[in-house]
Design a protein around this motif. Structure first.
Motif, PDB file in Angstrom:
ATOM      1  N   LEU A  24       0.867  -1.179   0.000  1.00 19.30           N
ATOM      2  CA  LEU A  24       0.000   0.000   0.000  1.00 19.30           C
ATOM      3  C   LEU A  24       0.901   1.226   0.000  1.00 19.30           C
ATOM      4  CD1 LEU A  24      -2.536  -1.003   2.805  1.00 19.30           C
ATOM      5  CD2 LEU A  24      -2.711  -1.410   0.330  1.00 19.30           C
ATOM      6  N   THR A  25       0.450   2.292  -0.603  1.00 17.77           N
ATOM      7  CA  THR A  25       1.157   3.562  -0.447  1.00 17.77           C
ATOM      8  C   THR A  25       0.138   4.620  -0.033  1.00 17.77           C
ATOM      9  OG1 THR A  25       0.809   4.408  -2.704  1.00 17.77           O
ATOM     10  CG2 THR A  25       2.742   2.994  -2.361  1.00 17.77           C
ATOM     11  N   ALA A  26       0.622   5.639   0.658  1.00 18.88           N
ATOM     12  CA  ALA A  26      -0.184   6.838   0.920  1.00 18.88           C
ATOM     13  C   ALA A  26       0.464   7.938   0.095  1.00 18.88           C
ATOM     14  CB  ALA A  26      -0.164   7.186   2.402  1.00 18.88           C
ATOM     15  N   GLN A  27      -0.248   8.434  -0.912  1.00 17.37           N
ATOM     16  CA  GLN A  27       0.340   9.446  -1.796  1.00 17.37           C
ATOM     17  C   GLN A  27      -0.768  10.235  -2.473  1.00 17.37           C
ATOM     18  OE1 GLN A  27       2.132   8.092  -5.530  1.00 17.37           O
ATOM     19  NE2 GLN A  27       1.681   5.993  -4.941  1.00 17.37           N
ATOM     20  N   ASP A  28      -0.372  11.391  -2.998  1.00 12.51           N
ATOM     21  CA  ASP A  28      -1.345  12.290  -3.628  1.00 12.51           C
ATOM     22  C   ASP A  28      -1.014  12.555  -5.097  1.00 12.51           C
ATOM     23  OD1 ASP A  28       0.879  13.837  -3.488  1.00 12.51           O
ATOM     24  OD2 ASP A  28       0.112  15.249  -2.014  1.00 12.51           O
ATOM     25  N   GLY A  29      -0.156  11.748  -5.663  1.00  7.96           N
ATOM     26  CA  GLY A  29       0.216  11.963  -7.064  1.00  7.96           C
ATOM     27  C   GLY A  29       1.387  12.924  -7.211  1.00  7.96           C
ATOM     28  N   ARG A  30       1.738  13.596  -6.125  1.00  9.66           N
ATOM     29  CA  ARG A  30       2.918  14.483  -6.133  1.00  9.66           C
ATOM     30  C   ARG A  30       4.040  13.860  -5.326  1.00  9.66           C
ATOM     31  NH1 ARG A  30      -0.125  20.289  -5.460  1.00  9.66           N
ATOM     32  NH2 ARG A  30      -0.632  20.438  -7.658  1.00  9.66           N
ATOM     33  N   ALA A  31       3.691  13.380  -4.140  1.00 11.06           N
ATOM     34  CA  ALA A  31       4.703  12.793  -3.269  1.00 11.06           C
ATOM     35  C   ALA A  31       4.140  11.545  -2.600  1.00 11.06           C
ATOM     36  CB  ALA A  31       5.132  13.805  -2.215  1.00 11.06           C
ATOM     37  N   VAL A  32       5.029  10.566  -2.395  1.00 10.89           N
ATOM     38  CA  VAL A  32       4.661   9.366  -1.652  1.00 10.89           C
ATOM     39  C   VAL A  32       4.950   9.642  -0.183  1.00 10.89           C
ATOM     40  CG1 VAL A  32       5.131   6.909  -1.358  1.00 10.89           C
ATOM     41  CG2 VAL A  32       5.219   7.916  -3.653  1.00 10.89           C
TER      42      VAL A  32
ATOM     43  N   GLY B 250       5.617  18.978 -22.350  1.00  7.86           N
ATOM     44  CA  GLY B 250       5.944  19.844 -21.215  1.00  7.86           C
ATOM     45  C   GLY B 250       4.979  19.609 -20.060  1.00  7.86           C
ATOM     46  N   GLY B 251       5.132  20.423 -19.042  1.00 10.41           N
ATOM     47  CA  GLY B 251       4.193  20.352 -17.918  1.00 10.41           C
ATOM     48  C   GLY B 251       4.879  20.020 -16.623  1.00 10.41           C
ATOM     49  N   PRO B 252       4.133  20.117 -15.547  1.00  7.75           N
ATOM     50  CA  PRO B 252       4.711  19.874 -14.222  1.00  7.75           C
ATOM     51  C   PRO B 252       5.038  18.392 -14.026  1.00  7.75           C
ATOM     52  CG  PRO B 252       2.340  20.179 -14.058  1.00  7.75           C
ATOM     53  CD  PRO B 252       2.706  20.423 -15.490  1.00  7.75           C
ATOM     54  N   ARG B 253       5.905  18.139 -13.044  1.00 11.47           N
ATOM     55  CA  ARG B 253       6.365  16.770 -12.827  1.00 11.47           C
ATOM     56  C   ARG B 253       5.212  15.787 -12.616  1.00 11.47           C
ATOM     57  NH1 ARG B 253       9.884  16.045  -7.745  1.00 11.47           N
ATOM     58  NH2 ARG B 253       7.947  15.263  -6.867  1.00 11.47           N
ATOM     59  N   GLU B 254       4.144  16.262 -11.938  1.00 11.54           N
ATOM     60  CA  GLU B 254       3.067  15.310 -11.628  1.00 11.54           C
ATOM     61  C   GLU B 254       2.347  14.803 -12.881  1.00 11.54           C
ATOM     62  OE1 GLU B 254       3.420  18.255 -10.048  1.00 11.54           O
ATOM     63  OE2 GLU B 254       1.506  19.332  -9.898  1.00 11.54           O
ATOM     64  N   ARG B 255       2.511  15.544 -13.980  1.00 15.55           N
ATOM     65  CA  ARG B 255       1.915  15.057 -15.225  1.00 15.55           C
ATOM     66  C   ARG B 255       2.526  13.708 -15.635  1.00 15.55           C
ATOM     67  NH1 ARG B 255       1.726  18.001 -21.190  1.00 15.55           N
ATOM     68  NH2 ARG B 255      -0.113  16.890 -21.875  1.00 15.55           N
ATOM     69  N   PHE B 256       3.758  13.467 -15.193  1.00 20.44           N
ATOM     70  CA  PHE B 256       4.479  12.270 -15.624  1.00 20.44           C
ATOM     71  C   PHE B 256       4.489  11.175 -14.555  1.00 20.44           C
ATOM     72  CE2 PHE B 256       5.911  16.006 -17.814  1.00 20.44           C
ATOM     73  CZ  PHE B 256       5.649  15.634 -19.124  1.00 20.44           C
ATOM     74  N   HIS B 257       3.716  11.399 -13.507  1.00 21.56           N
ATOM     75  CA  HIS B 257       3.587  10.397 -12.445  1.00 21.56           C
ATOM     76  C   HIS B 257       3.018   9.108 -13.050  1.00 21.56           C
ATOM     77  CE1 HIS B 257       2.576   8.546  -8.684  1.00 21.56           C
ATOM     78  NE2 HIS B 257       1.285   8.588  -8.934  1.00 21.56           N
ATOM     79  N   GLY B 258       3.698   8.008 -12.835  1.00 22.97           N
ATOM     80  CA  GLY B 258       3.185   6.718 -13.302  1.00 22.97           C
ATOM     81  C   GLY B 258       3.521   6.376 -14.740  1.00 22.97           C
ATOM     82  N   THR B 259       4.345   7.209 -15.371  1.00 24.90           N
ATOM     83  CA  THR B 259       4.700   6.973 -16.779  1.00 24.90           C
ATOM     84  C   THR B 259       5.255   5.555 -16.994  1.00 24.90           C
ATOM     85  OG1 THR B 259       5.237   9.301 -16.977  1.00 24.90           O
ATOM     86  CG2 THR B 259       6.133   7.879 -18.650  1.00 24.90           C
TER      87      THR B 259
ATOM     88  N   ASP C 299       9.122  -4.273 -14.605  1.00 28.75           N
ATOM     89  CA  ASP C 299       9.442  -2.855 -14.448  1.00 28.75           C
ATOM     90  C   ASP C 299      10.236  -2.748 -13.148  1.00 28.75           C
ATOM     91  OD1 ASP C 299       9.531  -0.122 -14.560  1.00 28.75           O
ATOM     92  OD2 ASP C 299       7.406   0.196 -14.136  1.00 28.75           O
ATOM     93  N   THR C 300      11.509  -2.404 -13.260  1.00 28.33           N
ATOM     94  CA  THR C 300      12.418  -2.460 -12.106  1.00 28.33           C
ATOM     95  C   THR C 300      12.255  -1.201 -11.241  1.00 28.33           C
ATOM     96  OG1 THR C 300      14.033  -1.545 -13.624  1.00 28.33           O
ATOM     97  CG2 THR C 300      14.160  -3.910 -13.188  1.00 28.33           C
ATOM     98  N   VAL C 301      11.124  -1.110 -10.559  1.00 28.78           N
ATOM     99  CA  VAL C 301      10.810   0.092  -9.781  1.00 28.78           C
ATOM    100  C   VAL C 301      11.666   0.129  -8.509  1.00 28.78           C
ATOM    101  CG1 VAL C 301       9.015   1.313  -8.511  1.00 28.78           C
ATOM    102  CG2 VAL C 301       8.428   0.093 -10.621  1.00 28.78           C
ATOM    103  N   LEU C 302      12.462   1.168  -8.373  1.00 24.65           N
ATOM    104  CA  LEU C 302      13.292   1.309  -7.178  1.00 24.65           C
ATOM    105  C   LEU C 302      12.861   2.490  -6.319  1.00 24.65           C
ATOM    106  CD1 LEU C 302      16.837   0.625  -8.704  1.00 24.65           C
ATOM    107  CD2 LEU C 302      15.314  -0.985  -7.532  1.00 24.65           C
ATOM    108  N   ALA C 303      12.446   3.586  -6.967  1.00 21.31           N
ATOM    109  CA  ALA C 303      12.070   4.792  -6.212  1.00 21.31           C
ATOM    110  C   ALA C 303      11.036   5.583  -6.996  1.00 21.31           C
ATOM    111  CB  ALA C 303      13.309   5.659  -5.968  1.00 21.31           C
ATOM    112  N   SER C 304      10.282   6.423  -6.295  1.00 24.33           N
ATOM    113  CA  SER C 304       9.342   7.312  -6.976  1.00 24.33           C
ATOM    114  C   SER C 304      10.135   8.437  -7.639  1.00 24.33           C
ATOM    115  CB  SER C 304       8.347   7.898  -5.979  1.00 24.33           C
ATOM    116  OG  SER C 304       9.011   8.829  -5.155  1.00 24.33           O
ATOM    117  N   THR C 305       9.491   9.161  -8.550  1.00 21.24           N
ATOM    118  CA  THR C 305      10.170  10.283  -9.210  1.00 21.24           C
ATOM    119  C   THR C 305      10.641  11.293  -8.177  1.00 21.24           C
ATOM    120  OG1 THR C 305       8.569   9.943 -10.951  1.00 21.24           O
ATOM    121  CG2 THR C 305       9.931  11.898 -11.141  1.00 21.24           C
ATOM    122  N   GLY C 306       9.889  11.432  -7.107  1.00 17.35           N
ATOM    123  CA  GLY C 306      10.262  12.359  -6.042  1.00 17.35           C
ATOM    124  C   GLY C 306      11.413  11.854  -5.178  1.00 17.35           C
ATOM    125  N   GLY C 307      11.821  10.599  -5.395  1.00 10.98           N
ATOM    126  CA  GLY C 307      12.988  10.075  -4.686  1.00 10.98           C
ATOM    127  C   GLY C 307      12.673   9.142  -3.528  1.00 10.98           C
TER     128      GLY C 307
END
Ligand code: PXL
Length: 246
Positions: free
Chosen positions: A39-47, A199-208, A103-111
């Motif tokens: 489970l994660t608690a996140q808002d699409g900007r930060a986990v 273009g666009g803010p980082r959250e546009r690319f969340h989950g790419t 998909d070798t997921v290690l960290a969120s875009t936010g780190g």
């Protein structure tokens, strides 16, 4: 109807993880099954927080599904812990799934780490079961120990990851300087997929990365080959991102 299974983390904000994967499967006309690794608690900007499930429970989630459904392709995303990766490697060894997209997921875009310490080594145990693995530059660097930052080093890393057991390797070049190019290596040939920066803010690319790997799995479930699956998934990703508001 063809069926794809996603084994990944839950994203309550809906842009990544299980929630995104199931929407992508549906858009390909593929029935979706899911097993939640964390489970994660996140808002699409930060986990904000991560709560992995224990490996025994994850295996139960998957084996219960396998008893009832035929699975045409599997996508593996965020695993939460190295223990979960090891448990899945054991399961894949037993069941022999033909089409696993890793998909070798290690960290969120936010780190924020999305796997515990040592998890990257455990993920390597899954490489030999992967029909295709989809690391970004940073993940490719961590997996290979190389500095992966340009086309030449992407090719070198793709060869290295192929030699670790993955049948095909797609290194995503979204973080390259200049034109983003993804590099696909099948053990013999390289293919290059040029993109255009939206273009666009980082959250546009969340989950790419989730959307791309889920699209590949859905396309493989529909019977496409690896290269065609990558093409279809990339096209779908662009159309999904374009619909997101900037
Ligand atoms: O994009 C990596 C990722 C994968 N899975 C889940 C996530 C994220 C990024 O935040 O939340 C569940």
């Amino acid at each position: 109807m063809r069926t794809a299974l996603t084994i990944a983390g839950a994203d309550p904000s809906g842009g990544a993880g299980i929630q995104a994967d199931l929407k992508v499967f549906e858009s390909f006309g593929v029935a979706g099954l899911s097993a939640i690794t964390a489970l994660t608690a996140q808002d699409g900007r930060a986990v904000h927080a991560v709560l992995p499930v224990p490996p025994g429970f994850l295996l139960k989630e998957v084996t219960v599904l396998l008893k009832r459904f035929r699975v045409d392709a599997v996508k593996v995303g965020m695993l939460g812990t190295g223990e979960n990766a090891v448990a899945l490697a054991g399961l894949f060894k037993k069941t022999g799934f033909p089409k696993i997209v890793l998909d070798t997921v290690l960290a969120s875009t936010g780190g924020r780490p999305l796997i515990d310490e040592g998890g990257a080594d455990a993920i390597k145990k899954l490489l030999k079961y992967a029909c295709i693995v989809t690391p970004n530059l940073r993940e490719a660097s961590i997996i290979t120990g190389l500095v992966v930052h340009d086309l030449r080093s992407m090719e070198e890393a793709a060869r290295a990851i192929h030699s670790m057991g993955a049948q095909s390797v797609l290194i995503k070049g979204g973080h390259l300087e200049g034109t983003p190019i993804d590099v696909l290596f099948d053990g013999n040939n390289f293919d290059y997929f040029k993109g255009r920066r939206l273009g666009g803010p980082r959250e546009r690319f969340h989950g790419t990365g989730c959307i791309l790997s889920a699209g590949i799995a859905a396309s493989l479930a529909n019977g496409r080959g690896v290269k065609k699956a990558v093409e279809e998934a990339r096209e779908r990703l662009v159309s999904i991102l374009k619909k997101r508001s900037t």
